[in-house]
Design a protein around this motif. Structure first.
Motif, mmCIF file in Angstrom:
data_model
loop_
_atom_site.group_PDB
_atom_site.id
_atom_site.type_symbol
_atom_site.label_atom_id
_atom_site.label_comp_id
_atom_site.label_asym_id
_atom_site.label_seq_id
_atom_site.Cartn_x
_atom_site.Cartn_y
_atom_site.Cartn_z
ATOM 1 N N GLU A 137 0.860 -1.178 0.000
ATOM 2 C CA GLU A 137 0.000 0.000 0.000
ATOM 3 C C GLU A 137 0.900 1.232 0.000
ATOM 4 O OE1 GLU A 137 -3.453 0.323 2.262
ATOM 5 O OE2 GLU A 137 -3.957 -1.819 2.202
ATOM 6 N N ALA A 138 0.691 2.120 -0.979
ATOM 7 C CA ALA A 138 1.586 3.262 -1.161
ATOM 8 C C ALA A 138 0.794 4.550 -1.353
ATOM 9 C CB ALA A 138 2.487 3.017 -2.377
ATOM 10 N N ASP A 139 1.443 5.651 -0.994
ATOM 11 C CA ASP A 139 0.878 6.959 -1.299
ATOM 12 C C ASP A 139 1.231 7.380 -2.721
ATOM 13 O OD1 ASP A 139 -0.357 7.408 1.158
ATOM 14 O OD2 ASP A 139 1.461 8.252 2.046
ATOM 15 N N ALA A 140 2.448 7.031 -3.157
ATOM 16 C CA ALA A 140 2.912 7.451 -4.480
ATOM 17 C C ALA A 140 3.819 6.393 -5.082
ATOM 18 C CB ALA A 140 3.661 8.776 -4.384
ATOM 19 N N VAL A 141 3.580 6.079 -6.340
ATOM 20 C CA VAL A 141 4.460 5.200 -7.112
ATOM 21 C C VAL A 141 4.971 6.006 -8.306
ATOM 22 C CG1 VAL A 141 4.613 3.168 -8.584
ATOM 23 C CG2 VAL A 141 3.373 3.037 -6.424
ATOM 24 N N ILE A 142 6.288 6.038 -8.459
ATOM 25 C CA ILE A 142 6.916 6.741 -9.569
ATOM 26 C C ILE A 142 7.397 5.710 -10.576
ATOM 27 C CG2 ILE A 142 8.817 8.260 -10.257
ATOM 28 C CD1 ILE A 142 8.746 9.339 -7.332
ATOM 29 N N VAL A 143 6.993 5.871 -11.819
ATOM 30 C CA VAL A 143 7.409 4.960 -12.890
ATOM 31 C C VAL A 143 8.542 5.630 -13.648
ATOM 32 C CG1 VAL A 143 6.676 3.644 -14.904
ATOM 33 C CG2 VAL A 143 5.043 4.080 -13.044
ATOM 34 N N GLY A 144 9.751 5.172 -13.412
ATOM 35 C CA GLY A 144 10.918 5.769 -14.056
ATOM 36 C C GLY A 144 11.903 6.301 -13.036
ATOM 37 N N ALA A 145 13.157 5.817 -13.097
ATOM 38 C CA ALA A 145 14.182 6.205 -12.123
ATOM 39 C C ALA A 145 15.276 7.044 -12.761
ATOM 40 C CB ALA A 145 14.778 4.969 -11.452
ATOM 41 N N GLY A 146 14.914 7.827 -13.795
ATOM 42 C CA GLY A 146 15.852 8.782 -14.363
ATOM 43 C C GLY A 146 15.946 10.018 -13.488
ATOM 44 N N PRO A 147 16.661 11.047 -13.926
ATOM 45 C CA PRO A 147 16.821 12.250 -13.101
ATOM 46 C C PRO A 147 15.508 12.875 -12.650
ATOM 47 C CG PRO A 147 18.376 12.296 -14.910
ATOM 48 C CD PRO A 147 17.478 11.111 -15.155
ATOM 49 N N LYS A 175 -2.282 5.589 -4.061
ATOM 50 C CA LYS A 175 -3.186 6.734 -4.201
ATOM 51 C C LYS A 175 -2.863 7.556 -5.451
ATOM 52 C CE LYS A 175 -3.868 7.176 0.800
ATOM 53 N NZ LYS A 175 -3.592 8.010 2.002
ATOM 54 N N THR A 176 -1.573 7.629 -5.786
ATOM 55 C CA THR A 176 -1.163 8.432 -6.941
ATOM 56 C C THR A 176 -0.073 7.715 -7.726
ATOM 57 O OG1 THR A 176 0.498 9.610 -5.631
ATOM 58 C CG2 THR A 176 -1.683 10.644 -5.820
ATOM 59 N N ILE A 177 0.059 8.072 -9.008
ATOM 60 C CA ILE A 177 1.090 7.523 -9.883
ATOM 61 C C ILE A 177 1.744 8.684 -10.623
ATOM 62 C CG2 ILE A 177 1.569 6.040 -11.883
ATOM 63 C CD1 ILE A 177 -0.914 4.393 -11.085
ATOM 64 N N PHE A 178 3.057 8.659 -10.662
ATOM 65 C CA PHE A 178 3.825 9.665 -11.394
ATOM 66 C C PHE A 178 4.612 8.951 -12.498
ATOM 67 C CE2 PHE A 178 3.031 11.184 -7.207
ATOM 68 C CZ PHE A 178 2.815 12.543 -7.332
ATOM 69 N N ILE A 179 4.309 9.278 -13.731
ATOM 70 C CA ILE A 179 5.003 8.645 -14.850
ATOM 71 C C ILE A 179 6.147 9.565 -15.263
ATOM 72 C CG2 ILE A 179 4.797 7.662 -17.147
ATOM 73 C CD1 ILE A 179 1.795 7.340 -16.607
ATOM 74 N N ALA A 180 7.358 9.100 -14.978
ATOM 75 C CA ALA A 180 8.574 9.847 -15.314
ATOM 76 C C ALA A 180 9.459 8.949 -16.165
ATOM 77 C CB ALA A 180 9.295 10.288 -14.039
ATOM 78 N N ALA A 181 8.834 8.331 -17.162
ATOM 79 C CA ALA A 181 9.483 7.263 -17.911
ATOM 80 C C ALA A 181 10.309 7.750 -19.089
ATOM 81 C CB ALA A 181 8.426 6.260 -18.395
ATOM 82 N N GLY A 182 10.643 9.044 -19.108
ATOM 83 C CA GLY A 182 11.472 9.557 -20.202
ATOM 84 C C GLY A 182 10.800 9.362 -21.543
ATOM 85 N N VAL A 183 11.493 8.715 -22.451
ATOM 86 C CA VAL A 183 10.908 8.425 -23.763
ATOM 87 C C VAL A 183 10.331 7.013 -23.790
ATOM 88 C CG1 VAL A 183 12.208 10.079 -25.127
ATOM 89 C CG2 VAL A 183 13.241 7.883 -24.571
ATOM 90 N N GLY A 184 10.150 6.418 -22.612
ATOM 91 C CA GLY A 184 9.612 5.076 -22.523
ATOM 92 C C GLY A 184 10.618 4.122 -21.920
ATOM 93 N N SER A 185 10.241 2.868 -21.776
ATOM 94 C CA SER A 185 11.176 1.875 -21.257
ATOM 95 C C SER A 185 12.173 1.513 -22.348
ATOM 96 C CB SER A 185 10.427 0.622 -20.794
ATOM 97 O OG SER A 185 9.793 -0.004 -21.884
ATOM 98 N N PHE A 186 13.394 1.259 -21.937
ATOM 99 C CA PHE A 186 14.441 0.942 -22.903
ATOM 100 C C PHE A 186 14.499 -0.555 -23.151
ATOM 101 C CE2 PHE A 186 15.855 5.075 -21.371
ATOM 102 C CZ PHE A 186 16.172 5.694 -22.566
ATOM 103 N N GLN A 187 14.400 -0.925 -24.417
ATOM 104 C CA GLN A 187 14.503 -2.319 -24.817
ATOM 105 C C GLN A 187 15.723 -2.482 -25.716
ATOM 106 O OE1 GLN A 187 12.358 -4.417 -23.488
ATOM 107 N NE2 GLN A 187 11.141 -2.782 -22.562
ATOM 108 N N PRO A 188 16.453 -3.589 -25.562
ATOM 109 C CA PRO A 188 17.632 -3.782 -26.412
ATOM 110 C C PRO A 188 17.265 -3.851 -27.891
ATOM 111 C CG PRO A 188 17.585 -5.365 -24.597
ATOM 112 C CD PRO A 188 16.244 -4.689 -24.619
#
Length: 355
Positions: free
Chosen positions: A13-23, A120-133
């Motif tokens: 259970e979370a207050d905030a989930v951030i998608v993307g661990a870039g700057p 409760k909230t989601i923050f999408i900070a995924a840059g240009v998307g997920s990186f795939q090889p």
């Protein structure tokens, strides 16, 4: 930094989930932390830093305010140090595969390895998307992915004693060639041209080892494969002279770089324009789904500039925009880290006393 692998039966259970661990994702942790909101951070890569670390860790960045120059790795390291007081939990090497609104207004969120959240909230900070090889385009080669064909190295020990062919001309290809030489039975570096995009010191070391017969460098491209008893036994290599030769091997490592993909985000019901998420307004950078925010290169709006500093600004406003979802009965006041004793306590620093 804590990277958690959660029991699949456990729901976080979370207050905030951030998608993307870039700057921008890392700075979002900071801005939420100032408002006493703890964040969980998910990233498809095995390390934090996003594009900065994956694509240009040693290249200089000149447009971070008050920092005349820093590398992508240095920027990431400094952001990690800045968010230490807030103790975020990182969930790396996994991708968000499911987001659904619950009846209570929160979101069910699940990742590719089965980590589950109610947030409760989601923050999408995924840059240009997920990186795939970027994959090798040779007929039939995909059947050997994970057994004899690899696009990432997770366990270097599995390549010891093997006859390796390593494809690519960047830092990853040469770093692993140098690291595995002497441990593998043999190492062949295969690149389509003589020039490399890797660090000059790595190129010089590779050529020195080739001169000493410790590894081999071949100019050419993989154009076919040969199998024996359902195993990859040889690759066909077409050289610059147009001649195709056979090269025996046990294992093929391919490092052609990473390609950004929007991935499952495209299926979450968000408004998308040219593979970017449209924000409803620039007051709080919320998407068309209340409670989901988009910051950094992943979003678009009139006047958008794809700059790290723009993403930092967006993260600050998104944090304030999200606070009412997390603290519906609390009035959020704007405070300054320079003068606020409360923020000093949150940051774990002493409040200065001025005469």
């Amino acid at each position: 930094m804590e990277n958690k692998q959660i029991n699949p039966s456990q729901v976080i259970e979370a207050d905030a989930v951030i998608v993307g661990a870039g700057p921008v994702g890392l700075f979002q942790v900071f801005e939420l932390g100032l408002l006493e909101i703890k964040a969980h951070v998910i990233d498809s890569l095995p390390v934090v830093g996003g594009q900065c670390v994956e694509l240009y860790p040693d290249k200089p960045i000149y447009d971070i305010p008050a920092v005349p120059v820093c590398t992508g790795q240095e920027l990431t390291d400094n952001l990690l140090k800045q968010i230490e007081p807030f103790e975020p939990t990182f969930h790396l090497n996994q991708e968000v595969t499911l987001v659904q609104r619950r009846e209570d207004g929160r979101f069910d969120l699940e990742t590719s390895i089965g980590t589950r959240f109610i947030t409760k909230t989601i923050f999408i900070a995924a840059g240009v998307g997920s990186f795939q090889p970027r994959t090798l385009k040779v007929e039939g080669i995909e059947a050997f992915e994970g057994s004899q064909l690899f696009y990432r190295v997770k366990d270097p020990s599995q390549f010891e004693g093997k006859n390796l062919v390593i494809c690519g001309g960047g830092d990853s290809a040469l770093d692993w060639a140098l690291a595995l030489a002497g441990k593998a039975e043999s190492v062949v570096v295969l690149h389509r041209r003589e020039d490399f995009r890797a660090a000059p010191s790595s190129v010089a070391k590779m050529k020195e080892m080739c001169d000493n017969y410790e590894m081999q460098f071949i100019i050419g491209q993989v154009t076919g494969i040969e199998t024996k008893e359902d195993k990859l036994s040889e690759i066909k290599v077409t050289g610059a002279d147009g001649v195709t030769r056979r090269l025996p091997l046990d294992t093929l490592l391919v490092f052609f770089g990473l390609s950004p993909k929007l991935g499952p985000i495209a299926e979450w019901g968000l408004d998308i324009e040219r593979k970017q998420l449209k924000v409803v307004n620039t007051e709080k950078f919320e998407t068309n789904i209340p409670g989901i925010f988009a910051v950094g290169d992943i979003n678009t709006y009139p006047g958008k500039k794809k700059l790290i500093l723009s993403g930092f600004h967006e993260a600050a406003l998104a944090a304030f925009g999200a606070a009412p979802y997390i603290f519906p009965d609390k009035k959020i006041h704007m405070q300054y880290t320079t003068t606020s004793p409360k923020l000093h306590k949150i940051l774990g620093v002493e409040t200065p006393v001025f005469d």
